[in-house]
Design an enzyme around this catalytic site. Structure first.
Site, PDB file in Angstrom:
ATOM      1  N   THR A 121       0.763  -1.242  -0.036  1.00 22.42           N
ATOM      2  CA  THR A 121       0.059  -0.133   0.113  1.00 22.42           C
ATOM      3  C   THR A 121       0.895   1.225   0.177  1.00 22.42           C
ATOM      4  O   THR A 121       1.579   1.375   0.825  1.00 22.42           O
ATOM      5  CB  THR A 121      -0.962   0.027   1.336  1.00 22.42           C
ATOM      6  OG1 THR A 121      -1.663  -1.379   1.280  1.00 22.42           O
ATOM      7  CG2 THR A 121      -1.770   1.234   1.340  1.00 22.42           C
ATOM      8  N   PHE A 152      -6.174  -6.405  -0.992  1.00 22.08           N
ATOM      9  CA  PHE A 152      -7.297  -6.221  -0.125  1.00 22.08           C
ATOM     10  C   PHE A 152      -7.592  -7.371   1.001  1.00 22.08           C
ATOM     11  O   PHE A 152      -8.800  -7.568   1.365  1.00 22.08           O
ATOM     12  CB  PHE A 152      -8.565  -6.059  -0.909  1.00 22.08           C
ATOM     13  CG  PHE A 152      -8.515  -4.630  -1.749  1.00 22.08           C
ATOM     14  CD1 PHE A 152      -8.787  -3.432  -1.267  1.00 22.08           C
ATOM     15  CD2 PHE A 152      -8.250  -4.839  -3.260  1.00 22.08           C
ATOM     16  CE1 PHE A 152      -8.686  -2.292  -2.031  1.00 22.08           C
ATOM     17  CE2 PHE A 152      -8.093  -3.764  -3.855  1.00 22.08           C
ATOM     18  CZ  PHE A 152      -8.295  -2.504  -3.599  1.00 22.08           C
ATOM     19  N   ARG A 154      -7.737  -9.840   3.900  1.00 24.04           N
ATOM     20  CA  ARG A 154      -7.929  -9.491   5.464  1.00 24.04           C
ATOM     21  C   ARG A 154      -6.922 -10.743   6.103  1.00 24.04           C
ATOM     22  O   ARG A 154      -7.291 -11.751   5.906  1.00 24.04           O
ATOM     23  CB  ARG A 154      -9.301  -9.805   5.929  1.00 24.04           C
ATOM     24  CG  ARG A 154     -10.285  -8.491   5.170  1.00 24.04           C
ATOM     25  CD  ARG A 154     -11.440  -9.025   5.301  1.00 24.04           C
ATOM     26  NE  ARG A 154     -12.020 -10.301   4.688  1.00 24.04           N
ATOM     27  CZ  ARG A 154     -12.892 -10.834   4.728  1.00 24.04           C
ATOM     28  NH1 ARG A 154     -14.253 -10.555   5.443  1.00 24.04           N
ATOM     29  NH2 ARG A 154     -13.258 -11.927   4.087  1.00 24.04           N
ATOM     30  N   CYS A 263      -3.006  -2.303   9.167  1.00 23.06           N
ATOM     31  CA  CYS A 263      -3.496  -1.410   8.034  1.00 23.06           C
ATOM     32  C   CYS A 263      -4.254  -0.210   8.161  1.00 23.06           C
ATOM     33  O   CYS A 263      -3.977   0.784   7.920  1.00 23.06           O
ATOM     34  CB  CYS A 263      -4.190  -2.437   6.970  1.00 23.06           C
ATOM     35  SG  CYS A 263      -3.206  -3.738   6.126  1.00 23.06           S
ATOM     36  N   LYS A 266      -2.382   2.822  10.214  1.00 20.13           N
ATOM     37  CA  LYS A 266      -1.244   3.379   9.285  1.00 20.13           C
ATOM     38  C   LYS A 266      -1.793   4.112   7.973  1.00 20.13           C
ATOM     39  O   LYS A 266      -1.490   5.018   7.586  1.00 20.13           O
ATOM     40  CB  LYS A 266      -0.180   2.443   8.994  1.00 20.13           C
ATOM     41  CG  LYS A 266      -0.298   1.612   7.785  1.00 20.13           C
ATOM     42  CD  LYS A 266       1.169   0.808   7.381  1.00 20.13           C
ATOM     43  CE  LYS A 266       0.960  -0.181   6.582  1.00 20.13           C
ATOM     44  NZ  LYS A 266       0.482   0.332   5.151  1.00 20.13           N
TER      45      LYS A 266
END
Ligand code: NAD
Length: 454
Positions: A121, A152, A154, A263, A266
């Site tokens: 990311t 994406f 999890r 995630c 941040k």
């Protein structure tokens, strides 16, 4: 297709194992020598359901291997993924050193017509910087394309998320790179996964906008839950009814101690920093960040006020991971609660089914009063209060009568609302939850609780 994945963290290892399972030949590279040595002997660096089986299967099929040396793998790859960490810097902006170092590592070895894909990311504009660096460092001015393919998945359901994603986002300026990535993900076309093809900048933005929106949703329902506590409403019924509206959707409407993990914290801070740097402040996201911090403080106050003044207070914390089915404790609300309780003079005994070691590392040097228990019951034996911080399934089925009998005082704090308030109240617990005070009180007074919509 030959693929190299740089970084064997949650994203890199899952990406590598899943792409190998699609039939590609994948080398996963990490500069952490111990990590690669462990992977070569079949030991994963973290807990992720289903991943060990997938890794073992694809290693046995010789489609997946590990290395600390990027050069040989990269030099025969059509696609090279960057899945290294992009942690927050002290000011909330993104520390891109791992990413830029990885680009410099691979650039001289990238074959002509290969694609360098950023899965990490990264802030908008990073892809353009990667392109410039590649143009400088690729040997003999080789034509190497750059793409953004944000991830994406999890943690806790990473393999399933990668294999059956809601969408795949491919950002690139180059038709050849887009075609190569479409080919790489062909098994997902077969299950009709939507593929969004766009520019690098838009792809980078999609990732931050998606995570920030989910964080906002969590912050929103937490504020509604806090209000429910004051106005005699039950947030579960509110969220259930809200979620039945298709425009809203039921996901991410679960109140609790605030979001954590590697995630959301941040990425929201990064988006806020990007907004400020570009003169377009992201006020809703900034508020979500503040609301999240407040939610953790609020929980701490609830616990301390329930404890009151007591000699040598002891609290059991059940669950240390930021969510169930992972050993990741990065920015876990449970770690915050442990740390702050200990600083308030409370002895903490904690249990997590898989994250004890990670929590010990996160709290190392913090305080000697932190003790790991071998089970939930051992943690709460003799405690003044028990706080369920992570909704592991095994905590849902605790024998509450046994719990009460083992504790010094029956204070049960359930910020994620996983227990039945009526059952807890009937056993004489002081039961503290999030946005369901009415339900808990009604149960204590033996009044009927308003039913959920079924
Ligand atoms: P991580 O910190 O768990 O793993 C990163 C790995 O990269 C480490 O093993 C590190 O040793 C390795 N590394 C760093 N520099 C390297 C180099 N030059 N060469 C080889 N290896 C190198 O990170 P993660 O949680 O997997 O996240 C990776 C990226 O994906 C981040 O940008 C993150 O924001 C993003 N992301 C994470 C998740 C998640 O759930 N963890 C989900 C979606 C996106």
């Amino acid at each position: 297709m030959n693929v190299t994945v740089i970084g064997t963290g949650y994203v890199g290892l899952v990406t590598g194992a899943c792409l190998a399972d699609f039939g590609h030949d994948v080398v996963c590279v990490d500069r952490a020598v111990e990590r690669i040595a462990a992977l070569e002997t079949g030991t994963l660096p973290f807990y992720e359901p289903g991943l060990l089986e997938l890794v073992s299967k694809n290693v046995a099929a010789r489609r997946l291997s590990f290395s600390t040396d990027a050069a040989p793998a990269v030099s025969r790859s059509s696609v090279v993924f960057l899945a290294v960490g992009t942690p927050a810097a002290a000011d909330g902006s993104v520390d891109l050193r791992q990413l830029m170092n990885a680009v410099a590592d691979v650039a001289p070895h990238l074959p002509a017509e290969s694609v360098l894909v950023t899965k990490s990311t990264v802030p908008v504009g990073t892809g353009a910087r990667v392109e410039q660096l590649i143009a400088r460092l690729a040997l003999g001015g080789r034509a190497v394309d750059v793409a953004s393919n944000p991830e994406f998945l999890r943690e806790g359901s990473a393999v399933g998320d990668f294999m059956r994603p809601d969408r795949v986002v491919i950002g690139t300026r180059c038709a050849r790179a887009a075609a190569l990535l479409r080919e790489l993900y062909r098994p997902l076309y077969l299950i009709e996964t939507p593929i969004v093809e766009t520019t690098i900048e838009t792809a980078e933005m999609i990732k931050y906008a998606s995570n920030a929106f989910l964080a906002v949703k969590i912050g929103f329902v937490n504020e509604i839950a806090n209000l429910c506590d004051e106005v005699e409403a039950d947030v579960h019924v509110v969220a259930k009814a809200m979620g039945l509206d298709k425009r809203i959707g039921a996901k991410f409407l679960h109140p609790g101690p605030g979001y954590g993990g590697s995630c959301f914290p941040k990425d929201t801070r990064a988006l806020a920093a990007i907004g400020n740097a570009t003169g377009v402040p992201q006020r809703i996201v900034e508020t979500a960040i503040a609301v999240n911090a407040q939610q953790q403080e609020r929980l701490l106050e609830k616990i301390l006020s329930a404890l009151g003044v007591v000699c040598a207070p002891r609290v059991a914390v059940l669950g240390l991971a930021f969510k169930p089915n992972t050993s990741d404790v990065r920015e876990s609300p449970a770690i915050f609660i442990c740390r702050r309780l200990m600083r308030a003079g409370v002895a903490v005994r904690a249990f997590d089914p898989v994250a004890d070691d990670e929590a010990a590392a996160a709290l190392a040097g913090d305080d000697a009063r932190f003790v790991h228990a071998a089970s939930a019951y051992q943690a709460l034996d003799g405690a003044d209060a028990v706080v369920i911080m992570t909704e592991w399934n095994e905590f849902r089925s605790l024998d509450l009568a046994r719990v009460r009998d083992m504790m010094r005082r029956p204070i049960l704090v359930d910020p994620r609302n996983i227990l039945n308030p009526a059952a807890a109240a009937a056993l004489g617990f002081t039961y503290i939850c999030t946005g369901r005070r009415t339900a808990a009180r009604a149960a204590a007074e033996r009044q009927p609780i308003p039913a959920l919509v079924s």
